[in-house]
Write an enzyme that holds these catalytic residues in place. Structure first.
Site, mmCIF file in Angstrom:
data_model
loop_
_atom_site.group_PDB
_atom_site.id
_atom_site.type_symbol
_atom_site.label_atom_id
_atom_site.label_comp_id
_atom_site.label_asym_id
_atom_site.label_seq_id
_atom_site.Cartn_x
_atom_site.Cartn_y
_atom_site.Cartn_z
ATOM 1 C CG PHE A 161 -5.492 -44.138 -20.261
ATOM 2 C CD1 PHE A 161 -6.549 -44.885 -19.770
ATOM 3 C CD2 PHE A 161 -4.645 -43.520 -19.350
ATOM 4 C CE1 PHE A 161 -6.755 -45.025 -18.404
ATOM 5 C CE2 PHE A 161 -4.841 -43.637 -17.982
ATOM 6 C CZ PHE A 161 -5.901 -44.398 -17.509
ATOM 7 C CG ASP A 162 -6.525 -45.511 -28.220
ATOM 8 O OD1 ASP A 162 -5.792 -44.677 -28.797
ATOM 9 O OD2 ASP A 162 -7.550 -45.991 -28.733
ATOM 10 N N GLY A 163 -6.598 -42.857 -26.923
ATOM 11 C CA GLY A 163 -7.450 -41.679 -26.828
ATOM 12 C C GLY A 163 -8.878 -41.927 -27.258
ATOM 13 C CG ASP A 274 -10.792 -48.080 -29.583
ATOM 14 O OD1 ASP A 274 -11.560 -47.981 -30.561
ATOM 15 O OD2 ASP A 274 -9.666 -47.568 -29.565
#
Length: 298
Positions: A161-163, A274
């Site tokens: 996951f990106d943050g 995102d």
């Protein structure tokens, strides 16, 4: 007592994210709905090959036992019901116990996420993903050209996951976009003890954390935070996870370096980000999806 999905991790997925329907999709994109349906009907007895999210789905279903069904996967598709027959047949042929599906023949299916109580929606359709995110459901646009997942970890579900704007809100990203890196770093140091607000994928990470905490099968979960943050902004991200009482197994604070090479080494079954640029960096290496949330996607 009627069946319920309330006690399960529910994943809704489009047929094209689950299977490789790219050849058929060319007919659909040409605007010939009848020809597409006819082609799918001709191929009813020809199982589709695995798509980008196939490994993710197969491993998630591996957490179920005959006594305890913890994960439910539902096909939620713009396909027509005839094409849906091929989807179910393909799932059965490839050993996926998928029992439920909604097929809307060209109409957006996102509105069915709520009665399904879905926590995650994967689709190749950008508009459907945006509608799902707007309705409060974690969602990502699957890139069909993504590399397929590695076969080296058959008993381990790996997700990266990106943050900011994915696990966390876009609060800090908004500062960066408007005022630059120095202001972003100062903001994060100033607010280091205040947890970041929730992002759309926090419920997904929490659900994976619960699967890991209470194993019922040989399947395990391994998660990674892969972020453009660097020190000292890394500390607020870690403190936020601590406040949530959710652990990740690996954290990569890359300071803007391209993420693709690092993801290649981690070998996730899926990666969520995102920013389209980060997804494009990942696509040649791992299954990837774009989360069209936050300031960078407005």
């Amino acid at each position: 007592m009627p069946p319920t999905l309330d006690d399960k991790l529910v994943i809704a997925i489009s047929s094209r994210a689950l299977f490789d329907f790219e050849a058929e999709n060319e007919v659909f994109e040409a605007g010939d709905d009848r020809a597409y349906m006819a082609l799918q009907q001709q191929r009813l007895d020809t199982p589709a090959t695995p798509g980008v999210a196939f490994s993710l789905v197969r491993k998630l279903l591996g957490f179920n036992t005959p006594e305890l069904q913890r994960v439910e996967v539902v096909v939620l598709s713009r396909n027509d019901p005839i094409s849906g027959m091929r989807v179910f047949r393909s799932a059965h042929h490839l050993g996926l116990p998928i029992l439920r599906g909604v097929f809307t023949r060209g109409q957006s299916p996102w509105r069915y996420l709520r009665p399904l109580n879905a926590q995650l929606f994967l689709s190749t359709n950008e508009d459907d993903v945006r509608q799902a995110l707007g309705a409060g459901v974690a969602a990502a646009r699957v890139f069909p050209q993504s590399a397929r997942a590695s076969a080296d970890h058959p008993q381990e579900l790996r997700i990266a996951f990106d943050g900011d704007a994915v696990l966390f809100s876009d609060e800090a990203e908004l500062v960066y976009q408007r005022q630059g890196l120095d202001a972003f770093q100062a903001h994060e140091q100033q607010h280091v003890l205040r947890p970041l607000p929730d992002g759309p994928f926090k419920p997904v990470l929490r659900a994976l954390h619960e699967l890991q905490r209470h194993p019922q099968t040989e399947m395990r979960v391994r998660t990674a935070l892969v972020t453009a943050r660097s020190a000292p902004a890394h500390e607020r991200a870690i403190r936020t996870l601590m406040d949530w009482e959710i652990e990740v197994d690996e954290a990569m604070f890359l300071g803007g370096l391209p993420k693709g090479a690092f993801l290649r080494e981690f070998e996730p079954d899926f990666f969520f980000d995102d920013q389209v640029g980060h997804v494009q960096s990942a696509v040649p290496h791992v299954p990837s999806g774009h989360v069209s949330a936050g300031v960078t996607n407005r």
